[in-house]
Design an enzyme around this catalytic site. Structure first.
Site, mmCIF file in Angstrom:
data_model
loop_
_atom_site.group_PDB
_atom_site.id
_atom_site.type_symbol
_atom_site.label_atom_id
_atom_site.label_comp_id
_atom_site.label_asym_id
_atom_site.label_seq_id
_atom_site.Cartn_x
_atom_site.Cartn_y
_atom_site.Cartn_z
ATOM 1 N N LYS A 494 7.586 -0.844 12.035
ATOM 2 C CA LYS A 494 6.993 -1.627 10.947
ATOM 3 C C LYS A 494 7.519 -1.121 9.617
ATOM 4 O O LYS A 494 8.117 -0.049 9.533
ATOM 5 C CB LYS A 494 5.472 -1.520 10.996
ATOM 6 C CG LYS A 494 4.937 -0.098 10.868
ATOM 7 C CD LYS A 494 3.428 -0.060 10.970
ATOM 8 C CE LYS A 494 2.926 1.383 10.834
ATOM 9 N NZ LYS A 494 1.457 1.464 10.852
ATOM 10 N N ARG A 591 -11.424 1.064 11.137
ATOM 11 C CA ARG A 591 -10.489 0.216 10.395
ATOM 12 C C ARG A 591 -10.468 -1.158 11.041
ATOM 13 O O ARG A 591 -11.019 -2.114 10.521
ATOM 14 C CB ARG A 591 -9.092 0.863 10.364
ATOM 15 C CG ARG A 591 -8.091 0.148 9.482
ATOM 16 C CD ARG A 591 -6.780 0.921 9.400
ATOM 17 N NE ARG A 591 -6.092 1.014 10.692
ATOM 18 C CZ ARG A 591 -4.916 1.627 10.849
ATOM 19 N NH1 ARG A 591 -4.326 2.218 9.817
ATOM 20 N NH2 ARG A 591 -4.352 1.676 12.030
ATOM 21 N N TYR A 719 12.851 10.122 -21.865
ATOM 22 C CA TYR A 719 11.751 9.427 -22.539
ATOM 23 C C TYR A 719 10.609 10.385 -22.865
ATOM 24 O O TYR A 719 10.238 11.243 -22.060
ATOM 25 C CB TYR A 719 11.221 8.303 -21.646
ATOM 26 C CG TYR A 719 12.120 7.100 -21.569
ATOM 27 C CD1 TYR A 719 12.433 6.367 -22.717
ATOM 28 C CD2 TYR A 719 12.650 6.687 -20.360
ATOM 29 C CE1 TYR A 719 13.250 5.256 -22.646
ATOM 30 C CE2 TYR A 719 13.471 5.580 -20.273
ATOM 31 C CZ TYR A 719 13.768 4.870 -21.418
ATOM 32 O OH TYR A 719 14.595 3.773 -21.337
ATOM 33 N N MET A 768 13.740 4.541 -14.861
ATOM 34 C CA MET A 768 13.756 3.465 -13.871
ATOM 35 C C MET A 768 14.982 3.541 -12.981
ATOM 36 O O MET A 768 14.891 3.346 -11.755
ATOM 37 C CB MET A 768 13.708 2.100 -14.566
ATOM 38 C CG MET A 768 13.666 0.930 -13.578
ATOM 39 S SD MET A 768 13.631 -0.680 -14.383
ATOM 40 C CE MET A 768 11.973 -0.679 -15.053
#
Length: 824
Positions: A494, A591, A719, A768
């Site tokens: 998955k 769950r 930054y 980023m």
């Protein structure tokens, strides 16, 4: 093709276990995979048991392809034996042992010198480089790739034929009592012990015990080459071998050869002083210590075999850093490249084509770009074998490079294309109109096929997630060995296989013996089916049931509440076909899943649902990764046993029961029931931290240095000016940021990267698309590779540093990061 062996003579000592049925008993080939049979009448099929199959299951397939000689296990069923009535059959308690005896027989029939190589590191590289240097004077046979195991050495030895003049075979062991069988096969006259390291230490009493086991390979050698600077190794050899056998080399005076290093242009200069005080100089393009050690083993071995220094230097001039791994890369126009551009031989070609066959291309072609094979012998037989391989592996377009093809083009299909040289091919690549194709590129070193790879490789973000399929297999086997025989293995793929690529990893798992795959959502299962996966697939959270789709794709949804079960049973009444499902029981996870209070009603529904098959019943353990929750986990297991048994007894179903995840396999293997679910452990992460040292990290995230800046004390970086130079130094900018999945929490020293063999801390905030590291004193330059995680630093440490788990870091790796798949 091996030297001819008379199977009747070989099997005569097993008279009571040997039956004859054919006059065709002269063998020129031995196979353990029926898919690789070329000329059945001259082939012996040896049935070795695999992870999911008994070898005899493929005997009838081999028989249909003309094979009339078999070595089968003693438990081969009578119906199989009767179907092979016109064959010569040897029944053996250990077909592997007979395979090794055949390999030894083929070795005994070889008159040329055999070189045997072992050690902890560098075996394969030394083998490849030495074979290349020797090939300027001799016709050399060498082990394909890393064929150094109990099976691999046998198959390597069976590849030696009459045309070869020298054989170079490597032997690898991982535990005591493994080398004797390999030594009996290889029987080297010249041995090379590359070095001793920490690999497989956990299986030996100490390093001396490991050296002793490896030295069994060299008990009858005429010469044994080793590095005298390896003190523990040299002490053992000098104590236990006759001095006349030992040939040592060293950086310093004291060895038979002194091979000192000096920097030279972009490589190194090696100054050699022999024990006769003659001096020679060799030039090599390598600067790193590992390559320089391997090169000096090669030089010493070549000199010991009588090669002249100038001839050795010619061979060294052709060497490049060897990546013996098959690498699947992204190519232009949506294509995929399998890079095997270092060298070319028939055995390596077949391995590469098999790897290619495991990859799925739904729209494009399978293309092979292959140089001629620079070897002496029966050229026509070589080209005939290539043509057969092309047909067998269903290659759509063949491109042959080299003048050697000139007289043999008629052996290939009319669509094949031939070029005299790599240069001509490079100028003509545009006419191939590549689009979503799968391309295998394999060539002898002299053809410089790395230039083709560079031309066809996609220009993209230079950050790569490398998925090591060998490590996946190692980890898979480690967990499987924890289980009782017959226990099935479901593997979780998955979330894009935890970030690694569901189709590629799914296909490999299918190849190495997984029994089931599991995904989170239906569309993930459909994707796997569309990409060649035929294994059963469990869908954990199918959402709205699309019955036609589930039935069409043979997906097995999880049912976790009564409303679902009712809905599904009603929906199947008007549909032809049986739907397989897995019932999820909630034993404490809270769950998803049915409670014990739901069982009576669930059983009533199941008893009336004619088109519903219960393939599995399972539960999730909430705290299997922590010892503190052991009593709770045992309560869950008891509840599961009670509830699942009730369902089985009252419905008459015969489901596969499964409840253990990766952590549970380690802590509670006796509760494996019929199947276990392997997840994060496949990737080398043992969340219990009980057996982490026995796993191998399967994923490595790496990037490159974009720029290096010299900064003064007090200057700020990034930054918010969060980074500040404590002293004058250098900062490198790396081509990765939080958009790629490199977490912003790694800012300001929360993570380190491996660069130039040293750990360098992140300085300033992660951006980023970029981040910065302090590389003061490391002599880093633009283009250097930085490891974000892998062996070191480990993803487990990185996750702990920022208070998260490895799952989050793996699944967060962004789509613009290229995935590369590696196989030795």
């Amino acid at each position: 093709m091996m030297q001819a062996i008379n199977f009747l003579q070989f099997a005569s000592k097993f008279a009571k276990n040997f039956t004859t049925g054919s006059d065709d008993y002269i063998l020129l080939d031995v196979v353990i995979d029926s898919r690789k049979i070329q000329s059945g009448s001259k082939t012996l099929f040896v049935a070795l048991n695999g992870s999911r199959y008994s070898g005899w299951e493929f005997a009838e397939d081999a028989y249909s392809k003309g094979v009339r000689n078999f070595i089968l296990p003693e438990d081969c069923p009578d119906p199989i034996l009767k179907s092979l009535e016109q064959a010569n059959i040897l029944l053996s308690p250990s077909p592997l042992r007979e395979l090794q005896e055949l390999a030894q027989l083929n070795r005994d029939n070889f008159a040329g010198p055999v070189i045997g190589i072992t050690g902890s590191n560098g075996k394969t590289i030394v083998k490849e480089w030495l074979a290349q240097v020797l090939s300027s004077k001799y016709d050399v046979w060498k082990s394909p790739k890393s064929y150094n195991s109990q099976i691999g050495v046998a198959l390597s030895s069976l590849g030696i034929s009459q045309q070869h003049q020298v054989a170079v075979l490597e032997a690898g062991i991982s535990a005591p009592n493994e080398m004797n069988a390999l030594a009996q096969i290889i029987q080297p006259q010249l041995g090379i012990f590359t070095n001793i390291g920490s690999a497989h230490d956990e299986y030996f009493l100490d390093s001396t015990a490991k050296i002793r086991e490896k030295c069994l390979l060299f008990k009858n050698v005429k010469y044994l080459i080793y590095r005298k600077d390896q003190s523990l190794l040299s002490q053992y050899l000098e104590k236990n071998f006759d001095p006349s056998v030992l040939v040592s080399w060293s950086d310093e005076p004291g060895g038979d050869y002194v091979l000192s290093i000096k920097p030279h242009n972009n490589g190194s200069k090696i100054f050699l002083i022999g024990n006769d005080f003659q001096t020679h100089t060799f030039i090599t393009p390598f600067k790193d210590q590992a390559s320089l050690e391997n090169v000096r083993h090669v030089i010493t071995a070549a000199l010991s075999l009588g090669m002249k220094p100038d001839v050795i230097q010619q061979g060294l001039g052709l060497l490049l850093a060897v990546d013996m791994r098959l690498t699947l890369k992204s190519g232009i126009n949506g294509s995929k490249l399998i890079d095997d551009s270092y060298n070319n031989d028939l055995a390596g070609l077949e391995i590469a084509l098999e790897f290619m066959s495991q990859q799925i291309t739904t729209t494009g072609r399978k293309i092979l770009i292959l140089s001629e094979m620079q070897q002496v012998g029966n050229e026509k037989a070589v080209f005939q074998k290539i043509a057969w391989l092309l047909e067998h592996y269903e290659i759509d377009l063949f491109i042959g490079v080299g003048k050697g093809y000139l007289g043999f083009q008629s052996l290939f299909t009319p669509e094949s294309i031939f070029y005299d040289s790599t240069e001509v091919l490079l100028k003509s690549l545009d006419i191939l109109s590549l689009s979503n194709d799968l391309i295998l590129i394999k060539g002898a070193r002299a053809f410089q096929f790395e230039n083709i790879v560079q031309k066809l490789e996609a220009l993209a973000h230079e950050t790569i997630l490398e998925i090591n399929l060998n490590a996946l297999r190692h980890n898979f086997i480690h967990y499987r060995q924890k289980l009782k025989p017959g226990t099935k293995m479901m593997v979780m793929v998955k979330a894009f296989a935890y970030g690694g690529g569901a189709a590629e990893i799914g296909n490999y798992l299918q190849e190495i013996g997984a029994d089931y795959l599991s995904v989170a959502y239906t569309d993930e299962g459909v994707f796997l089916r569309n990409n060649g996966i035929t294994l059963p697939i469990m869908v954990m959270n199918p959402g709205s049931y699309h019955l036609d789709l589930l039935l069409d794709k043979a997906l097995e949804p999880v049912v976790y509440n009564l409303d679902q079960l009712k809905s599904l049973a009603d929906g199947l009444k008007d549909i032809t076909g049986m739907l397989s499902v897995h019932l999820e029981l909630d034993t404490g996870m809270r769950r998803l899943g049915m409670s014990e209070n739901d069982l009576d009603e669930a059983i009533k529904i199941l008893q009336q649902a004619e088109n519903l098959k219960i393939s599995g019943i399972f539960t999730h353990l909430a705290g299997a990764d922590e010892a503190v929750h052991e009593s709770f986990s045992l309560q869950q297991l008891a509840s599961f046993e009670r509830s699942s048994s009730k369902i089985i007894q009252e419905t008459g179903c015969q489901p596969i029961r499964h409840c253990l995840n990766s952590a549970g396999i380690i802590r509670y293997p006796k509760y494996s029931f019929d199947m276990v679910r392997l997840g994060i452990g496949l990737y080398g992460i043992e969340v219990n931290q009980l057996e982490q040292d026995k796993l191998q990290p399967a994923m490595t995230l790496k990037t490159v240095v974009s720029q290096v800046k010299k900064l003064k004390k007090g200057e700020t970086i990034g930054y918010g000016r969060k980074g500040e130079m404590a002293n004058e130094g250098e900062v490198a900018t790396l081509a990765i940021g939080y958009a790629d999945g490199y977490d912003r929490r790694f800012s300001n020293g929360k993570a380190k990267v491996l660069i130039k063999g040293q750990m360098a801390p992140i300085i300033g905030n992660v951006c980023m698309d970029m981040c910065m590291v302090d590389v003061t004193g490391l002599q880093v330059t633009e283009g250097d590779v930085a490891i974000l995680f892998g062996n070191k630093p480990s993803i487990i440490e990185l996750a702990a540093n920022i208070g998260t788990i490895p799952y989050e870091l793996l699944t967060g790796i962004g789509p613009r990061v290229k995935r590369q798949y590696i196989l030795d």
